[in-house]
Scaffold this motif. Structure first.
Motif, PDB file in Angstrom:
ATOM      1  N   VAL A 140      -0.166 -28.719   0.773  1.00 49.15           N
ATOM      2  CA  VAL A 140      -1.184 -29.331  -0.264  1.00 49.15           C
ATOM      3  C   VAL A 140      -1.972 -28.410  -0.344  1.00 49.15           C
ATOM      4  N   THR A 141      -2.533 -27.494   0.568  1.00 55.43           N
ATOM      5  CA  THR A 141      -3.480 -26.635   0.252  1.00 55.43           C
ATOM      6  C   THR A 141      -3.096 -25.620  -0.872  1.00 55.43           C
ATOM      7  N   SER A 142      -1.955 -25.196  -0.680  1.00 56.86           N
ATOM      8  CA  SER A 142      -1.222 -24.279  -1.582  1.00 56.86           C
ATOM      9  C   SER A 142      -1.200 -24.629  -2.914  1.00 56.86           C
ATOM     10  N   VAL A 143      -0.817 -25.982  -3.102  1.00 63.20           N
ATOM     11  CA  VAL A 143      -0.640 -26.610  -4.418  1.00 63.20           C
ATOM     12  C   VAL A 143      -2.188 -26.650  -5.164  1.00 63.20           C
ATOM     13  N   ASP A 144      -2.961 -27.099  -4.084  1.00 64.36           N
ATOM     14  CA  ASP A 144      -4.518 -27.232  -4.616  1.00 64.36           C
ATOM     15  C   ASP A 144      -4.917 -25.624  -5.137  1.00 64.36           C
ATOM     16  N   GLN A 145      -4.668 -24.726  -4.704  1.00 68.14           N
ATOM     17  CA  GLN A 145      -5.280 -23.559  -4.810  1.00 68.14           C
ATOM     18  C   GLN A 145      -4.661 -22.945  -6.164  1.00 68.14           C
ATOM     19  N   ILE A 146      -3.307 -23.545  -6.440  1.00 69.56           N
ATOM     20  CA  ILE A 146      -2.575 -22.949  -7.572  1.00 69.56           C
ATOM     21  C   ILE A 146      -3.143 -23.830  -8.828  1.00 69.56           C
ATOM     22  N   LEU A 147      -3.367 -25.069  -8.731  1.00 69.05           N
ATOM     23  CA  LEU A 147      -4.097 -25.872  -9.626  1.00 69.05           C
ATOM     24  C   LEU A 147      -5.479 -25.222 -10.166  1.00 69.05           C
ATOM     25  N   LEU A 148      -6.168 -25.016  -9.068  1.00 72.58           N
ATOM     26  CA  LEU A 148      -7.676 -24.494  -9.206  1.00 72.58           C
ATOM     27  C   LEU A 148      -7.693 -23.070 -10.127  1.00 72.58           C
ATOM     28  N   LEU A 149      -6.784 -22.355  -9.872  1.00 69.34           N
ATOM     29  CA  LEU A 149      -6.686 -20.926 -10.213  1.00 69.34           C
ATOM     30  C   LEU A 149      -5.965 -20.989 -11.835  1.00 69.34           C
ATOM     31  N   THR A 150      -5.125 -21.911 -12.257  1.00 67.37           N
ATOM     32  CA  THR A 150      -4.580 -21.991 -13.336  1.00 67.37           C
ATOM     33  C   THR A 150      -4.896 -22.952 -14.203  1.00 67.37           C
ATOM     34  N   THR A 151      -5.556 -24.105 -13.899  1.00 66.59           N
ATOM     35  CA  THR A 151      -5.837 -25.147 -14.982  1.00 66.59           C
ATOM     36  C   THR A 151      -7.311 -25.700 -14.675  1.00 66.59           C
ATOM     37  N   THR A 152      -7.561 -26.412 -13.584  1.00 68.63           N
ATOM     38  CA  THR A 152      -8.960 -27.045 -13.469  1.00 68.63           C
ATOM     39  C   THR A 152      -9.949 -26.337 -13.812  1.00 68.63           C
ATOM     40  N   ILE A 153     -10.322 -25.243 -12.954  1.00 70.45           N
ATOM     41  CA  ILE A 153     -11.513 -24.404 -13.417  1.00 70.45           C
ATOM     42  C   ILE A 153     -11.472 -23.843 -14.534  1.00 70.45           C
ATOM     43  N   ARG A 171      -6.363 -24.826 -28.768  1.00 70.95           N
ATOM     44  CA  ARG A 171      -5.932 -25.875 -28.216  1.00 70.95           C
ATOM     45  C   ARG A 171      -4.256 -25.633 -28.052  1.00 70.95           C
ATOM     46  N   ARG A 172      -3.581 -25.313 -29.099  1.00 66.20           N
ATOM     47  CA  ARG A 172      -2.053 -24.789 -28.782  1.00 66.20           C
ATOM     48  C   ARG A 172      -2.007 -23.548 -27.820  1.00 66.20           C
ATOM     49  N   VAL A 173      -2.949 -22.454 -27.854  1.00 62.74           N
ATOM     50  CA  VAL A 173      -2.683 -21.552 -27.295  1.00 62.74           C
ATOM     51  C   VAL A 173      -2.938 -21.875 -25.753  1.00 62.74           C
ATOM     52  N   GLY A 179       0.870 -24.425 -19.644  1.00 60.05           N
ATOM     53  CA  GLY A 179       2.163 -24.904 -19.184  1.00 60.05           C
ATOM     54  C   GLY A 179       3.002 -23.599 -18.608  1.00 60.05           C
ATOM     55  N   LEU A 180       2.976 -22.425 -19.053  1.00 63.35           N
ATOM     56  CA  LEU A 180       3.499 -21.415 -18.404  1.00 63.35           C
ATOM     57  C   LEU A 180       3.110 -21.264 -17.236  1.00 63.35           C
ATOM     58  N   ALA A 181       1.741 -21.216 -16.831  1.00 64.44           N
ATOM     59  CA  ALA A 181       1.331 -20.934 -15.334  1.00 64.44           C
ATOM     60  C   ALA A 181       1.720 -22.249 -14.450  1.00 64.44           C
ATOM     61  N   VAL A 182       1.792 -23.517 -15.119  1.00 64.94           N
ATOM     62  CA  VAL A 182       2.400 -24.460 -14.182  1.00 64.94           C
ATOM     63  C   VAL A 182       3.683 -24.369 -13.884  1.00 64.94           C
ATOM     64  N   ILE A 183       4.462 -23.597 -14.627  1.00 66.25           N
ATOM     65  CA  ILE A 183       5.936 -23.847 -14.501  1.00 66.25           C
ATOM     66  C   ILE A 183       6.081 -22.562 -13.411  1.00 66.25           C
ATOM     67  N   LEU A 184       5.355 -21.557 -13.477  1.00 68.09           N
ATOM     68  CA  LEU A 184       5.400 -20.282 -12.596  1.00 68.09           C
ATOM     69  C   LEU A 184       4.877 -20.852 -11.068  1.00 68.09           C
ATOM     70  N   ILE A 221       0.026 -12.584 -13.082  1.00 62.54           N
ATOM     71  CA  ILE A 221      -0.142 -12.155 -14.503  1.00 62.54           C
ATOM     72  C   ILE A 221      -0.756 -13.396 -15.469  1.00 62.54           C
ATOM     73  N   ALA A 222      -0.130 -14.272 -15.152  1.00 64.96           N
ATOM     74  CA  ALA A 222      -0.601 -15.679 -16.081  1.00 64.96           C
ATOM     75  C   ALA A 222      -1.883 -15.812 -15.869  1.00 64.96           C
ATOM     76  N   ALA A 223      -2.363 -16.029 -14.265  1.00 66.08           N
ATOM     77  CA  ALA A 223      -3.416 -16.442 -13.963  1.00 66.08           C
ATOM     78  C   ALA A 223      -4.677 -15.656 -14.598  1.00 66.08           C
ATOM     79  N   VAL A 224      -4.170 -14.416 -14.355  1.00 65.02           N
ATOM     80  CA  VAL A 224      -5.385 -13.224 -15.066  1.00 65.02           C
ATOM     81  C   VAL A 224      -5.483 -13.522 -16.557  1.00 65.02           C
ATOM     82  N   GLY A 225      -4.352 -13.811 -17.365  1.00 63.68           N
ATOM     83  CA  GLY A 225      -4.265 -13.851 -18.556  1.00 63.68           C
ATOM     84  C   GLY A 225      -5.126 -15.144 -18.927  1.00 63.68           C
TER      85      GLY A 225
END
Length: 320
Positions: A140-153, A171-173, A179-184, A221-225
């Motif tokens: 659960v901690t790992s999932v939260d870290q991924i969400l924070l890094l790629t979406t919520t913040i 919006r589209r970009v 979406g790409l970050a969530v898949i990865l 790489i997606a997170a940095v992008g």
């Protein structure tokens, strides 16, 4: 046969009162959970021999988790609780405000869940009969870290302060990048082997590992992008902003800049002056909490003074 009477629709004022009450009840529950998680961390750090047990169960990364729970977790709690309060303030007044949802749910709720899972993962290594919970809490901690890094913040900052994207193209970009970050990120969450974590040396096997695919490098790489896209969005929004909206953004830039300077300075002096570094980390956490409160004040437009005057006076007083 007499038809049953149809209940009258609830007046809009009554609906508003119920909505506000519901928002504050939910916020209060998560604030209580965050405070209890911090209390549990304090108790856990006072147990003799806990560090050895944690490292034996989680690996060397468990020592990092325990160290985080000693100070930085309590500093971060200031930001989390502030996010819940400000998110509730915005949503109770503007139920459809995108930034209120991103702040209250994305920062407050997700971060509170992460803290709770983190403390549970530590406690499960030392409490008899709880050892089976360790991999699930770490997951659960790992999932939260991924969400924070790629979406919520990033999302919250991209739609600040209006709660909306800059335009259809942005919006589209942005949604495509998310979406790409969530898949990865899903690939990392369900990979076989050790649980993915920003903390190195977590040696616990993933309880939900179902494939060998591990897109760690593409994910980073997606997170940095996404972070670069966030910075670009903030820059474009600031250039386009006028009047109140530009003033709203100035408040956040100044306070966030102060917190970033303190965090960067604390990392440089940590090895030589740990006491000073800890003080800087606490100050950075306080800056972060003040920044969240300033965001709330900016959106609700309460006491929104000209930040340029505040900065200029602070520089003058500092030089004097």
């Amino acid at each position: 046969m007499t038809q049953p009477a149809t209940p009258a629709p609830m007046p809009s004022k009554a609906k508003a009162v119920r909505w506000k009450l519901g928002v504050w009840v939910v916020a209060g529950i998560f604030i209580l959970i965050e405070l209890l998680a911090n209390l549990a961390a304090v108790i856990l750090n006072q147990v003799d021999g806990v560090r050895e047990d944690v490292v034996a169960a989680i690996g060397p990364g468990g020592d990092t988790l325990l160290t985080y729970s000693q100070l930085e977790m309590h500093v971060d709690a200031l930001i989390f609780v502030s996010s819940l309060i400000v998110g509730a303030l915005i949503l109770s007044r503007y139920p459809r405000h995108g930034f209120g949802w991103a702040l209250g749910v994305g920062w407050g709720v997700v971060l509170t869940v992460m803290h709770t899972a983190m403390v549970l993962s530590l406690a499960s290594t030392v409490v008899a009969g709880w050892s089976s919970l360790t991999p699930y809490a770490l997951w659960v901690t790992s999932v939260d870290q991924i969400l924070l890094l790629t979406t919520t913040i990033p999302l919250a900052l991209m739609i600040y302060p209006t709660g909306r994207f800059l335009g259809p193209w942005f919006r589209r970009v942005t949604l495509s990048a998310f979406g790409l970050a969530v898949i990865l990120g899903a690939g990392l969450c369900f990979r076989e082997g050790a649980i993915y974590s920003e903390i190195d040396d977590i040696l616990v096997d993933n309880p939900f590992g179902i494939w060998m695919w591990s897109p760690e490098v593409p994910f980073e790489i997606a997170a940095v992008g996404i972070i670069l896209l966030m910075v670009a969005t903030l820059g474009v929004r600031y250039r386009r902003a006028e009047g109140v909206e530009r003033l709203q953004m100035k408040w956040v830039f100044v306070i966030a800049g102060g917190a970033l300077v303190l965090l960067t300075a604390s990392s440089f002096v940590q090895s030589s002056y740990p006491g000073t570094a800890n003080a800087m980390s606490i100050a950075a956490g306080a800056f972060g909490a003040i920044g969240v409160l300033a965001i709330g004040a900016a959106i609700l437009r309460h006491n929104l003074f000209d930040i340029d005057v505040v900065v200029n006076r602070a520089i003058v007083f500092g030089l004097v």
